[in-house]
Design a protein around this motif. Structure first.
Motif, PDB file in Angstrom:
ATOM      1  N   GLY A  51       0.797  -1.222   0.000  1.00  0.00           N
ATOM      2  CA  GLY A  51       0.000   0.000   0.000  1.00  0.00           C
ATOM      3  C   GLY A  51       0.827   1.268   0.000  1.00  0.00           C
ATOM      4  N   GLN A 270       2.438   0.712  11.401  1.00  0.00           N
ATOM      5  CA  GLN A 270       2.294   0.806   9.951  1.00  0.00           C
ATOM      6  C   GLN A 270       3.410   0.027   9.264  1.00  0.00           C
ATOM      7  N   GLU A 273       0.381  -2.665   4.557  1.00  0.00           N
ATOM      8  CA  GLU A 273      -1.076  -2.531   4.533  1.00  0.00           C
ATOM      9  C   GLU A 273      -1.771  -3.889   4.493  1.00  0.00           C
ATOM     10  N   ASP A 276      -1.455  -5.546   7.937  1.00  0.00           N
ATOM     11  CA  ASP A 276      -2.279  -4.881   8.945  1.00  0.00           C
ATOM     12  C   ASP A 276      -3.761  -5.181   8.738  1.00  0.00           C
ATOM     13  N   GLU A 277      -4.198  -5.201   7.491  1.00  0.00           N
ATOM     14  CA  GLU A 277      -5.601  -5.528   7.209  1.00  0.00           C
ATOM     15  C   GLU A 277      -5.918  -6.959   7.611  1.00  0.00           C
ATOM     16  N   MET A 298      -4.753   4.612   8.551  1.00  0.00           N
ATOM     17  CA  MET A 298      -3.482   4.252   7.932  1.00  0.00           C
ATOM     18  C   MET A 298      -2.722   5.504   7.489  1.00  0.00           C
ATOM     19  N   HIS A 301       0.591   4.757   3.388  1.00  0.00           N
ATOM     20  CA  HIS A 301       0.546   5.046   1.952  1.00  0.00           C
ATOM     21  C   HIS A 301       1.496   6.170   1.557  1.00  0.00           C
TER      22      HIS A 301
END
Length: 352
Positions: A51, A270, A273, A276-277, A298, A301
């Motif tokens: 991400g 972080q 992504e 973490d998802e 988040m 990015h």
């Protein structure tokens, strides 16, 4: 008595590095062979998995302790406290100060002592020390600050998380694209105000997992074999995090007495992504729930993975309205969570 974050500050480096900026890199496999895909394909797959569109690097003249100082000054100003009244300065980092172009880390004196010196704190009983705990260092520093306050050993603590990972990456390793620089700081103090730290959980898995993140040689076999760079076993870390972080968060939540439906936000390290998802979905699945939309803010990015700085920076940005469609309101119950080198995991249930 409650123990709360009364002030926060962060420093976002000014140098933007996009995925396209890695186009000229010569990415190699671990054995030194040329990577089979073009850099365009590498960048495309990297974005899909992590991400990350861009990350921030510090300018050449700045060190980890310099950006930590800026974040610390902002946190102290936000808390409206006299620096002389701080009982502890806990500075979480992993690599000390690494000058631009240097191959050696500098951690003597401690970075915490350097920050104390630059804050011009004369009080000798303001104890300054460094925390080495991988990416969960800031969260663990907050847990330690709480312990000092609960034990009557302190009233106010400054907890900092800062790192300049751009100085320790192997440019021939695709994983170098993940890492970034940044600093976040918070003032933790005893207060009569409602809320604060409700519960916490910490763990270290080292039997088989200790070397999932490590210092190793460049993939370029022509470079000095005595120079080391940050390396990771990405697949092992992904599986480890997915199997263990949700359980640590669950343990922490159960200690707090709150329910999963009470949680307004989860501020997680972080790292990646996709990872973490997966963690957040696994966590809510433990309660036969699906994560509410927007529950996991988040910053990765645009800011990448700045290790110990990601969680305090994310908190500070949300508090100051700098993350789109995200806010924290008084009385909100949130979870801080992190995972990283060691392998260490921790979590805090916190009431804003």
């Amino acid at each position: 008595m409650n123990i709360k974050i009364t002030g926060s500050g962060s420093y976002i480096p000014t140098e933007k590095v996009t995925n396209l900026d890695f186009a000229k890199h010569s990415f190699l496999n671990e054995d030194g062979s040329l990577f089979p895909y073009s850099n365009e394909v590498v960048a495309e797959k990297f974005l899909e998995i992590t991400g990350i569109q861009e990350r921030r690097y510090v300018s050449d003249n700045l060190l980890t302790s310099d950006i930590a100082l800026i974040a610390a000054q902002r946190a102290i100003e936000d808390a409206k406290v006299d620096p002389e009244t701080l009982d502890y300065i806990i500075f979480a980092h992993n690599f000390g100060n690494v000058k631009h172009g240097a191959i050696q880390a500098d951690a003597v004196p401690t970075l915490a002592s350097r920050v104390k010196q630059k804050l011009r704190i004369k009080n000798p009983y303001c104890v300054a020390y460094d925390m080495l705990f991988g990416c969960p260092g800031w969260v663990e520093g907050v847990i330690q600050a709480q312990a000092y306050i609960k034990a009557g050993m302190a009233k106010k603590c400054l907890v900092i998380g800062a790192e300049t990972l751009s100085r320790v990456v192997d440019i021939h390793d695709r994983d170098s694209m993940i890492y970034s620089d940044g600093a976040g700081a918070t003032v933790i103090e005893a207060t009569e105000e409602e809320g604060g730290i409700i519960s916490h959980a910490s763990a270290t898995y080292a039997t088989d997992e200790a070397d999932y993140l490590y210092f190793g040689n460049s993939f370029n076999k022509d470079l000095d074999e005595d120079v080391r760079y940050i390396k990771m076993h990405g697949r092992k870390i992904y599986e480890f995090a997915l199997n263990n972080v949700p359980n640590a968060m669950k343990l922490c939540l159960e200690k707090s007495g709150y329910k999963i439906t009470d949680i307004k936000k989860v501020l997680i390290h972080q790292a990646n992504e996709k990872m973490d998802e997966a963690i957040i979905h696994r966590f809510f699945k433990l309660y036969n729930q699906t994560p509410p939309e927007g529950v996991m803010p988040m910053s990765i990015h645009k800011l990448g993975n700045s290790s110990v700085a990601t969680v305090p920076t994310l908190y500070d940005l949300i508090i100051n309205g700098k993350i789109e469609n995200q806010e924290l309101n008084k009385g909100d119950v949130i979870i801080f969570a992190s995972v990283g080198a060691g392998m260490n995991i921790n979590a805090i249930v916190y009431k804003v």
